[in-house]
Write an enzyme that holds these catalytic residues in place. Sequence first.
Site, short mmCIF file in Angstrom:
data_model
loop_
_atom_site.label_atom_id
_atom_site.label_comp_id
_atom_site.label_asym_id
_atom_site.label_seq_id
_atom_site.Cartn_x
_atom_site.Cartn_y
_atom_site.Cartn_z
N GLU A 172 0.80 -1.22 0.00
CA GLU A 172 0.00 0.00 0.00
C GLU A 172 0.84 1.28 0.00
OE1 GLU A 172 -3.00 -0.08 3.05
OE2 GLU A 172 -3.92 -1.88 2.24
N GLU A 378 -5.25 -8.53 0.95
CA GLU A 378 -5.90 -8.20 2.23
C GLU A 378 -7.38 -7.97 1.98
OE1 GLU A 378 -4.35 -4.82 4.42
OE2 GLU A 378 -2.29 -5.51 4.13
C1 PNW Z 1 -4.33 -1.58 5.61
N1 PNW Z 1 -6.98 4.23 5.09
O1 PNW Z 1 -4.22 -0.34 6.22
C2 PNW Z 1 -3.02 -2.21 5.98
O2 PNW Z 1 -2.31 -2.80 4.94
C3 PNW Z 1 -3.09 -3.05 7.20
O3 PNW Z 1 -1.83 -3.02 7.82
C4 PNW Z 1 -4.22 -2.55 8.10
O4 PNW Z 1 -4.20 -3.15 9.35
C5 PNW Z 1 -5.51 -2.80 7.35
O5 PNW Z 1 -5.49 -2.18 6.08
C6 PNW Z 1 -6.76 -2.36 8.09
O6 PNW Z 1 -6.78 -0.97 8.25
C7 PNW Z 1 -4.97 0.76 5.90
O7 PNW Z 1 -7.17 5.05 6.02
C8 PNW Z 1 -5.05 1.74 6.86
O8 PNW Z 1 -7.35 4.43 3.93
C9 PNW Z 1 -5.72 2.90 6.59
C10 PNW Z 1 -6.30 3.06 5.35
C11 PNW Z 1 -6.22 2.08 4.38
C12 PNW Z 1 -5.55 0.91 4.67
#
Ligand code: PNW
Length: 475
Positions: A172, A378
Amino acid sequence: TALTNAPVATRFPAGFLWGAATASYQVEGAVREDGRTPSIWDTFSHTPGKVLNGDTGDVAVDHYHRWRDDVRLMADLGLTAYRFSVAWPRVQPTGRGPAVQRGLDFYRGLVDELLAQGIKPVVTLYHWDLPQELENAGGWPERDTAYRFAEYAGLVGEALGDRVESWVTLNEPWCSAFLGYGSGVHAPGRTDPAAALRAAHHLNLGHGLASSVLRDVLPARAQVGISLNPSVVRALTEAPADLDARRRIDALANRVFTGPLLKGAYPRDLITDTAAITDWSFVRDGDTAAIHQPLDFIGLNYYTPAVVSAARPDREGPRLDGHGASQHTPWPGADDVDFHHAPGELTAMNWPVDPTGLTDLLLDHTAQAPGIPLYVTENGAAYEDVVDAEGRVHDPDRIRYLHAHLAAVHDAIEQGADVRGYFLWSLLDNFEWAYGYGKRFGAVYVDYETQERIPKSSATWYSRVARSGGLPAES
Ligand code: PNW
């Protein structure tokens, strides 16, 4: 339950990987052991006010010490793949120089145990824990970080290439660039839109350089890809201004990565949209060619879609940016765009449940990257899980979420998407970044006092799916 011995109604392709995922900083703990130095997430989580309740990854779920038990748990669940990340500051504490063998040994041991249990390891090289020393030297907005990342990738590739086939360079990069340097809700917490765009480019470049190095050091059978979190962006209405808001967010969320990765160029509209912020002179001759490397697969992370419109004069309350409360935008040059909730029930993250977005995402990437296999690297949901009087954790909402999203993956496969596997986020409850331990995404519950692991009913459900290779008619 109705599930027991339920006939499989929906079958997935033979060899489809049934996985779960974690990330180093979210699960390992042991932040000062075996030569590990601080990453930007150690610094950030120890800065008051940055993470809910002052939570840190100091202990996390102690996976660094409990990894053997955790692998046994995966085997008990019948998982056929496990996606984890390597902590850069364990391998190269200053972000430069030779590898620390004790750091690599941890991952060697983990991989060997996975292989012994018949679980395919999928290694992510960067899931956000940049060595703090590299941030002190400027971090991802600096070009040198891309070269440092490629060097680190080579060290890990040399150490694990004999036993790991599947490699994800970055997890990401949108979050690293735009939450880390734009809105500042993630480490290192900087709030500079020009730095965020520079970071995006240097992450892209780091991916390209690292994949070239990996091709050199890994055996020919190795598979190298990247995990993106594209926004499935929908316009609130078909009005031209709303469609234009959609185009702008699509550029900043998605095409800033897929442009150079898949087409070898940054989108022209992105460059004009952000002209007041940067002239993009940090993109040097040859960079986009270096980024445009063959990809053996694309990893897609999906949770919820985004609905956008042009700024509404009648909007009430603060502008949603879709990514947590911040005074600063993660959307350089597009901070006038309004975000709206998609229809659907909300999870504990306040993210609407909309599985159709996952089908759309997979079909969209099938069209954009014909012939490149896809993985859902994921997908999952946070809910307010509690241990009941019998010591069990019953999470029917998560079972429904997983069932609907796996059905969405199946729909995409039937419509021509070449999806090779699915990784549930997450194997275990863990440190959910800015939300700390307040949000539980695990299929396995973790008691943060005792570190006891309790498989939730969703874990039992998912293990039946994995073992039968398909979905039951109903959950
Ligand atoms: C992803 N947003 O994180 C990550 O790859 C993981 O480590 C995380 O635990 C999971 O999704 C759940 O959140 C994100 O704010 C965190 O857009 C924040 C965002 C997107 C993905």
